[in-house]
Motif scaffolding. Structure first.
Motif, short mmCIF file in Angstrom:
data_model
loop_
_atom_site.label_atom_id
_atom_site.label_comp_id
_atom_site.label_asym_id
_atom_site.label_seq_id
_atom_site.Cartn_x
_atom_site.Cartn_y
_atom_site.Cartn_z
N ASP A 238 38.16 97.60 35.73
CA ASP A 238 38.00 96.78 36.94
C ASP A 238 37.74 97.63 38.17
O ASP A 238 36.84 97.36 38.96
CB ASP A 238 39.26 95.93 37.14
CG ASP A 238 38.98 94.66 37.93
OD1 ASP A 238 37.85 94.50 38.41
OD2 ASP A 238 39.89 93.83 38.07
N VAL A 239 38.53 98.67 38.35
CA VAL A 239 38.38 99.50 39.54
C VAL A 239 37.11 100.34 39.48
O VAL A 239 36.63 100.83 40.51
CB VAL A 239 39.61 100.41 39.76
CG1 VAL A 239 40.85 99.59 39.99
CG2 VAL A 239 39.80 101.37 38.59
N ASN A 240 36.54 100.53 38.28
CA ASN A 240 35.28 101.25 38.15
C ASN A 240 34.06 100.33 38.20
O ASN A 240 32.93 100.80 37.99
CB ASN A 240 35.27 102.06 36.85
CG ASN A 240 36.06 103.35 36.97
OD1 ASN A 240 35.57 104.35 37.48
ND2 ASN A 240 37.30 103.31 36.53
N GLU A 245 29.37 96.82 44.13
CA GLU A 245 28.36 97.30 43.18
C GLU A 245 27.86 96.17 42.29
O GLU A 245 26.67 96.09 41.99
CB GLU A 245 28.95 98.42 42.32
CG GLU A 245 29.15 99.73 43.07
CD GLU A 245 29.58 100.85 42.13
OE1 GLU A 245 29.50 100.65 40.90
OE2 GLU A 245 30.02 101.90 42.63
N ILE A 246 28.77 95.29 41.86
CA ILE A 246 28.36 94.16 41.02
C ILE A 246 27.41 93.25 41.78
O ILE A 246 26.35 92.86 41.28
CB ILE A 246 29.59 93.37 40.54
CG1 ILE A 246 30.47 94.24 39.63
CG2 ILE A 246 29.16 92.11 39.79
CD1 ILE A 246 31.76 93.58 39.20
N GLU A 247 27.78 92.93 43.02
CA GLU A 247 26.94 92.04 43.82
C GLU A 247 25.58 92.68 44.10
O GLU A 247 24.54 92.02 44.02
CB GLU A 247 27.65 91.70 45.14
CG GLU A 247 28.87 90.82 44.95
CD GLU A 247 29.66 90.62 46.23
OE1 GLU A 247 30.39 89.63 46.32
OE2 GLU A 247 29.52 91.47 47.14
N PRO A 278 24.11 88.96 30.03
CA PRO A 278 25.04 90.05 30.29
C PRO A 278 25.01 90.46 31.76
O PRO A 278 24.01 90.29 32.46
CB PRO A 278 24.52 91.18 29.40
CG PRO A 278 23.06 90.89 29.24
CD PRO A 278 22.94 89.39 29.27
N MET A 279 26.12 91.01 32.21
CA MET A 279 26.16 91.58 33.54
C MET A 279 25.26 92.80 33.59
O MET A 279 25.16 93.57 32.63
CB MET A 279 27.60 91.99 33.90
CG MET A 279 28.62 90.87 33.84
SD MET A 279 28.39 89.64 35.11
CE MET A 279 28.68 90.59 36.59
N LYS A 280 24.56 93.00 34.71
CA LYS A 280 23.66 94.14 34.84
C LYS A 280 24.44 95.44 35.02
O LYS A 280 24.00 96.49 34.59
CB LYS A 280 22.73 93.92 36.03
CG LYS A 280 21.92 92.63 35.96
CD LYS A 280 21.07 92.54 34.72
CE LYS A 280 20.28 91.25 34.69
NZ LYS A 280 19.48 91.13 33.44
N HIS A 281 25.60 95.34 35.65
CA HIS A 281 26.45 96.51 35.81
C HIS A 281 27.11 96.80 34.45
O HIS A 281 27.83 95.95 33.92
CB HIS A 281 27.51 96.23 36.88
CG HIS A 281 28.25 97.44 37.34
ND1 HIS A 281 29.17 98.11 36.57
CD2 HIS A 281 28.21 98.13 38.53
CE1 HIS A 281 29.66 99.13 37.23
NE2 HIS A 281 29.09 99.18 38.42
N PRO A 282 26.90 97.98 33.85
CA PRO A 282 27.37 98.21 32.48
C PRO A 282 28.88 98.09 32.31
O PRO A 282 29.35 97.50 31.33
CB PRO A 282 26.88 99.63 32.17
CG PRO A 282 26.58 100.25 33.50
CD PRO A 282 26.18 99.13 34.40
N ILE A 283 29.66 98.65 33.24
CA ILE A 283 31.11 98.56 33.11
C ILE A 283 31.57 97.13 33.38
O ILE A 283 32.51 96.64 32.73
CB ILE A 283 31.80 99.56 34.07
CG1 ILE A 283 31.44 100.99 33.67
CG2 ILE A 283 33.31 99.37 34.06
CD1 ILE A 283 32.07 102.06 34.53
#
Length: 617
Positions: A238-240, A245-247, A278-283
């Motif tokens: 979560d913190v990474n 960054e997600i937005e 899927p979310m574009k942000h890998p983490i």
């Protein structure tokens, strides 16, 4: 040039392998021939040679054979059957042999071969405890999916044949734990140490988490350990994956998709299942899949089951205490998490009694002066955000905690006035956080809190004006969006008049800035709203039905509209002066009204942030 050299040159050119590769192939061929003898004599002769003649050569050859040769199911079955006959002889001097036997791949073999391996594994672990420290981590490592096996783990769940293989591993671990109680600590350490790194592919982390949660099904004694381990790893993810960054990542990709969509005819534009994208942000994508998996796990532990028996209730209560302990230990002290806390939010939605227990736990921490200020401030943020966002919290419970918060604030003000305590933000961080929590909840839930006359009377009983006008001046440290929204509600319903205080605070800030050549930042609370809007796409559906979006009350909306319209344009000749009376706190002089409304307009524009706490339509 000689004929020999020419032939050699042509030979080297036509060869498909380099000299190094050719040498490697030669060694492999030699080894294959070399291992015919260990295969033929077998493990029985190799062990006998060591025990009777202290000759380790056959044993070393057999170990090399086990490590480098792919055996058929029949050969594997014979080796394991022979090894089982030697359990008592496999003392620590045969460690290399035992490790090689345990490490032979077995999960994809036929049933008889798997059964033979299982029986040997159990016997060697029970007969020689020394091998537990190696054997159990080796077993746990089989939980980790290969990096290239993403197709076998859609959304972190195994396909049927992979599930069957894992089931054999878990059954074996269950038998070991039952037969060797001392192995629990070894399992504990191995499960934690083998957890994949956060930047591993999503299916690897989610697949391992799948088996970690599976462990609870047959060994409930691991529940507290598994919950805390899952919370720690999810917090790390979560913190990474910061909200910003997600937005930013999703916005960039959405813009690209919109540009591409313009070039496609409507008849060719197929409908997309947005929930499964899927979310574009890998983490963030990894976190999304893992959160979905834990939500499903919580569903299986739901206390809302219609057929809950008297025997199940103590287990459900125990499980809730484990969840709450994990929250207190791992999530509450963590800074800047965005999603993992929603696991508690979701579980509280199952039953009102659980939500009330969660709120009571937070309130006890806030009241306790022996708890650190950091934890108390975090608890204030959680209780405020939970009351604001949880649809399932009944109105009486909302009112109860507003009353408790306000009573605590009034007592604090009286006590500090008596002892003339320092009014700095650092010295009174819990008080200021609590005041902002009150302002936030009232502004956010204003539609529910002003729907009935009884509720308005309740708000009047809170004596909000005394909190706002106290010497601490809590509005000066509040987030501008919270202060402005709260001021709008209190003005609309004549509960307190905050705008004059906001203007005075703004003037003081300007005076501080212009009195010196350098701008001094105004003290503002470092505020955390843990239940801000949920950004993960796949698991969001678990939260949506229980989550409250901000809705301003009708009177507040009318007040805002009036404040943004110039009275010089909205009044016509012959209109009554009462048309300009927004509330009884505003003086009757028309010129003064014009000035105040203009200032209100400027102030609202100044404090109009598009950020949390989410006061936008």
């Amino acid at each position: 040039m000689s004929v020999y050299s020419v032939k050699t040159g042509l030979s080297s050119i036509l060869k498909a392998y380099s000299p190094a590769e050719r040498e490697k192939a030669k060694n492999i061929a030699i080894n294959k021939v070399r291992f015919e003898m260990p295969k033929r004599k077998g493990i029985l002769d190799a062990v006998e040679a060591v025990n009777d003649h202290n000759n380790f050569q056959p044993l070393n050859e057999f170990v090399a054979f086990l490590r480098e040769t792919e055996m058929s199911d029949l050969e594997f079955l014979n080796v394991m059957s022979d090894a089982r006959k030697l359990i008592n002889d496999l003392s620590p001097k045969f460690t290399n042999l035992v490790e090689a036997l345990i490490s032979v791949p077995w999960t994809k073999r036929e049933v008889a071969a798997i059964q033979a391996y299982t029986e040997f594994y159990i016997d060697i672990m029970v007969g020689h405890n020394k091998y537990v420290e190696f054997g159990i981590p080796k077993l746990i490592s089989l939980w980790i999916p290969d990096d290239a096996d993403a197709a076998l783990w859609p959304n972190g769940s195994p396909i049927e044949n992979v599930k069957t293989e894992l089931e054999a591993v878990h059954k074996l671990l269950d038998r070991v734990l039952t037969a060797i109680p001392m192995s629990f600590e070894v399992v504990w350490e191995a499960v934690e140490n083998k957890f994949p790194y956060i930047k591993k592919p999503s299916h690897v982390i989610a697949g391992y988490l799948h088996s970690v949660l599976w462990l609870i099904e047959y060994k409930p004694i691991f529940t507290e350990f598994v919950i805390q381990l899952a919370f720690r790893k999810l917090v790390m993810l979560d913190v990474n994956a910061p909200r910003s960054e997600i937005e930013e990542t999703d916005c960039e990709d959405e813009e690209l998709e919109e540009e591409n969509d313009k070039e496609i005819f409507e008849m060719d534009d197929c409908a997309k299942d947005e929930d499964m994208l899927p979310m574009k942000h890998p983490i963030a994508h990894t976190l999304d899949i893992c959160m979905e998996k834990v939500y499903n796990f919580l569903d299986s532990r739901s206390p809302n089951l219609l057929q809950t028996t008297a025997e199940q209730k103590p287990q459900l209560n125990k499980f809730w205490k484990v969840l709450l302990s994990g929250f207190d230990t791992v999530i509450l002290p963590s800074h800047n998490t965005h999603h993992v806390q929603f696991l508690l939010f979701y579980y509280c939605s199952f039953k009102n009694a659980i939500a009330e227990a969660f709120l009571a736990s937070l309130w006890e921490k806030i009241k306790n002066p022996n708890v650190s200020a950091v934890i108390r401030q975090a608890a204030v943020g959680y209780i405020a955000s939970f009351l604001a966002r949880a649809k399932f919290v009944p109105l009486p419970v909302l009112k109860f905690y507003l009353k408790e918060l306000c009573d605590w604030a009034h007592q604090y003000i009286q006590r500090c006035d008596q002892y003339r305590q320092n009014g700095s933000l650092k010295a009174n961080i819990v008080f200021f956080s609590l005041c902002q929590a009150v302002f936030y909840v009232i502004a956010f839930r204003s539609r529910d809190l002003t729907a009935e006359k009884k509720s308005l009377l309740f708000l009047q009983s809170l004596q909000l004006s005394a909190i706002v006008t106290c010497n601490f001046n809590p509005l000066r440290v509040c987030l501008p969006a919270v202060a402005t929204a709260f001021a709008g509600v209190t003005r609309a319903y004549q509960l307190a008049y905050c705008h004059a205080i906001l203007e005075r605070n703004a003037r003081r800030k300007l005076a501080t800035v212009y009195a010196n050549d350098t701008a001094t930042p105004e003290e503002t609370l470092d505020t955390f709203f843990p239940f801000d809007p949920y950004l993960l796409k796949i698991s969001e559906k678990k939260i949506a039905d229980h989550y409250l979006q901000y809705q301003a009350s009708e009177a507040e909306e009318a007040s805002v509209v009036a404040a943004h319209r110039s009275p010089l344009h909205q009044r016509k000749r012959g209109d009554s002066e009462m048309c300009d009376d927004i509330d009884d706190f505003i003086v009757a002089d028309k010129r003064q009204k014009t000035i105040e409304l203009a200032r209100s307009q400027e102030r609202d524009a100044q404090f109009n942030y598009g950020l949390s706490p989410g006061f936008h339509m």
